[in-house]
Design an enzyme around this catalytic site. Structure first.
Site, mmCIF file in Angstrom:
data_model
loop_
_atom_site.group_PDB
_atom_site.id
_atom_site.type_symbol
_atom_site.label_atom_id
_atom_site.label_comp_id
_atom_site.label_asym_id
_atom_site.label_seq_id
_atom_site.Cartn_x
_atom_site.Cartn_y
_atom_site.Cartn_z
ATOM 1 N N ARG A 59 36.468 17.830 -10.950
ATOM 2 C CA ARG A 59 35.036 18.126 -11.151
ATOM 3 C C ARG A 59 34.858 19.606 -11.510
ATOM 4 N NH1 ARG A 59 35.667 13.503 -10.412
ATOM 5 N NH2 ARG A 59 35.694 13.745 -12.644
ATOM 6 N N GLN A 89 20.108 18.854 -6.017
ATOM 7 C CA GLN A 89 21.123 18.006 -5.403
ATOM 8 C C GLN A 89 22.457 18.230 -6.099
ATOM 9 O OE1 GLN A 89 19.295 13.801 -4.803
ATOM 10 N NE2 GLN A 89 18.025 14.842 -6.295
ATOM 11 N N ASN A 90 22.429 19.022 -7.170
ATOM 12 C CA ASN A 90 23.645 19.219 -7.965
ATOM 13 C C ASN A 90 24.577 20.213 -7.289
ATOM 14 O OD1 ASN A 90 22.406 17.525 -9.700
ATOM 15 N ND2 ASN A 90 21.827 19.080 -11.198
ATOM 16 N N ASP A 92 26.954 21.601 -9.176
ATOM 17 C CA ASP A 92 27.340 22.563 -10.216
ATOM 18 C C ASP A 92 26.519 23.843 -10.039
ATOM 19 O OD1 ASP A 92 24.854 22.566 -11.819
ATOM 20 O OD2 ASP A 92 25.399 20.542 -12.461
ATOM 21 N N HIS A 107 23.319 19.602 -1.545
ATOM 22 C CA HIS A 107 24.559 18.835 -1.374
ATOM 23 C C HIS A 107 25.823 19.685 -1.505
ATOM 24 C CE1 HIS A 107 22.240 14.887 -2.403
ATOM 25 N NE2 HIS A 107 22.024 15.316 -1.197
ATOM 26 N N GLY A 175 15.584 14.556 -13.500
ATOM 27 C CA GLY A 175 16.913 13.960 -13.549
ATOM 28 C C GLY A 175 17.491 13.498 -12.226
HETATM 29 P P1 OAD Z 1 21.731 9.765 -10.287
HETATM 30 O O1 OAD Z 1 22.943 9.512 -11.111
HETATM 31 O O2 OAD Z 1 21.438 8.814 -9.194
HETATM 32 O O3 OAD Z 1 20.438 9.833 -11.222
HETATM 33 C C1 OAD Z 1 20.438 10.603 -12.389
HETATM 34 C C2 OAD Z 1 19.097 10.512 -13.062
HETATM 35 O O4 OAD Z 1 19.140 11.335 -14.234
HETATM 36 C C3 OAD Z 1 18.683 9.120 -13.507
HETATM 37 O O5 OAD Z 1 17.359 8.837 -13.088
HETATM 38 C C4 OAD Z 1 18.793 9.201 -15.026
HETATM 39 O O6 OAD Z 1 17.850 8.345 -15.691
HETATM 40 C C5 OAD Z 1 18.470 10.649 -15.282
HETATM 41 N N1 OAD Z 1 18.928 11.197 -16.575
HETATM 42 C C6 OAD Z 1 19.890 10.718 -17.413
HETATM 43 N N2 OAD Z 1 19.996 11.496 -18.492
HETATM 44 C C7 OAD Z 1 19.094 12.497 -18.369
HETATM 45 C C8 OAD Z 1 18.706 13.617 -19.180
HETATM 46 N N3 OAD Z 1 19.276 13.873 -20.352
HETATM 47 N N4 OAD Z 1 17.715 14.417 -18.722
HETATM 48 C C9 OAD Z 1 17.098 14.165 -17.542
HETATM 49 N N5 OAD Z 1 17.422 13.122 -16.745
HETATM 50 C C10 OAD Z 1 18.399 12.310 -17.144
HETATM 51 O O7 OAD Z 1 21.879 11.272 -9.740
HETATM 52 P P2 OAD Z 1 21.137 11.969 -8.518
HETATM 53 O O8 OAD Z 1 19.794 11.400 -8.288
HETATM 54 O O9 OAD Z 1 21.263 13.436 -8.728
HETATM 55 O O10 OAD Z 1 25.556 13.385 -4.084
HETATM 56 O O11 OAD Z 1 22.097 11.559 -7.325
HETATM 57 C C11 OAD Z 1 21.850 12.047 -6.043
HETATM 58 C C12 OAD Z 1 23.143 12.285 -5.306
HETATM 59 O O12 OAD Z 1 23.964 11.104 -5.362
HETATM 60 C C13 OAD Z 1 24.023 13.354 -5.915
HETATM 61 O O13 OAD Z 1 23.664 14.654 -5.495
HETATM 62 C C14 OAD Z 1 25.396 12.995 -5.447
HETATM 63 C C15 OAD Z 1 25.327 11.492 -5.634
HETATM 64 O O14 OAD Z 1 26.159 10.756 -4.856
HETATM 65 C C16 OAD Z 1 26.779 13.764 -3.631
HETATM 66 O O15 OAD Z 1 27.781 13.744 -4.300
HETATM 67 C C17 OAD Z 1 26.784 14.198 -2.204
#
Ligand code: OAD
Length: 233
Positions: A59, A89-90, A92, A107, A175
């Site tokens: 990563r 939550q990122n 990065d 996170h 996102g």
């Molecule tokens: P998700 O993968 O669950 O959701 C990502 C969101 O980004 C979705 O709603 C997509 O539709 C949207 N998306 C896709 N492309 C995009 C773009 N170009 N611009 C804007 N949005 C876009 O990710 P998170 O909600 O961040 O935790 O996930 C939450 C947590 O689950 C993460 O922090 C991680 C994961 O497990 C850990 O690793 C502890």
């Protein structure tokens, strides 16, 4: 001198998609390729530390190959007119690389490691020495682990995040699928009179709250939002 309005922003993996990083859920998502139970829980760590370390080494390599995108840049620009507080939550560091000055990582952070000893001291990794292996220890001799909040672990920054959200004048979500708690529950702490905007190219549901949805990716969506925010100046 006037008091800038507080723009509180909750970001998720979609924020970094246009930089070239993947999301977690949905097509091509990280959790379609790796099992959470194998790489992102404390049980996984006890079972096979090297596997977990390798996952995060990869990563980091990915992160080191990408740059902040237009969405990150517009968030930095907005600091001229708003008091912008980012809760991400990122793991990065693209918000920081872009130049955002207030970023709270719910996170954890990919470019940091933490001692498994009682002090849990946190150390920065550098781009030219970012890999951690079994046997890499803190000065007191304890194994170093990724500075990541794994599933099932507490989110230490949650109370600070709630405090920031409760003081918001405008709330923006970018996102995130809002499927992971407690982060997703932050929406409940947004004061009732505060306008909520959401940028996401796909359909996202956020129950019990009126939300202004901008159905675009982070870059284009942020440009549109910047125009909409003029009315608050
Ligand atoms: P998700 O993968 O669950 O959701 C990502 C969101 O980004 C979705 O709603 C997509 O539709 C949207 N998306 C896709 N492309 C995009 C773009 N170009 N611009 C804007 N949005 C876009 O990710 P998170 O909600 O961040 O935790 O996930 C939450 C947590 O689950 C993460 O922090 C991680 C994961 O497990 C850990 O690793 C502890």
């Amino acid at each position: 001198m006037y008091n800038k309005k507080k723009l509180v922003v909750l970001t998720g993996a979609g924020m970094s998609v246009e930089s070239g990083l993947s999301t977690f859920r949905g097509a091509g998502g990280m959790w379609g390729q790796h099992r959470v139970e194998d790489v992102a829980t404390i049980e996984a760590w006890y079972r096979d530390k090297q596997k977990v370390l390798d996952f995060y080494n990869i990563r980091r390599k990915e992160l080191l190959g990408v740059k902040p995108n237009l969405g990150h840049a517009v968030l930095v620009e907005l600091e001229k007119d708003f008091d912008v507080k980012i809760i991400t939550q990122n793991v990065d560091n693209l918000h920081e690389q872009a130049g955002s000055t207030h970023v709270l990582h719910l996170h954890g952070e990919l470019m940091k490691v933490r001692s498994c000893g009682p002090g849990a001291e946190v150390y920065d990794l550098s781009p030219d020495n970012y890999e951690t292996r079994l046997g890499d220890t803190c000065p007191k001799g304890y194994q170093l682990r990724p500075h990541i909040v794994w599933f099932g672990e507490a989110v230490p920054e949650m109370n600070i995040a709630i405090d920031i959200v409760e003081k918001a004048d405008i709330f923006l979500i970018i996102g995130t699928s809002l499927q992971v708690y407690p982060a997703a529950s932050l929406l409940r702490y947004v004061p009732a009179e505060v306008s909520v905007y959401m940028i996401d190219p796909n359909e996202v549901s956020a129950n019990n709250r009126e939300i202004n949805i901008i159905n675009k990716g982070a870059g284009e969506g942020m440009l549109e939002l910047k125009e909409k925010l003029r009315k608050y100046l």
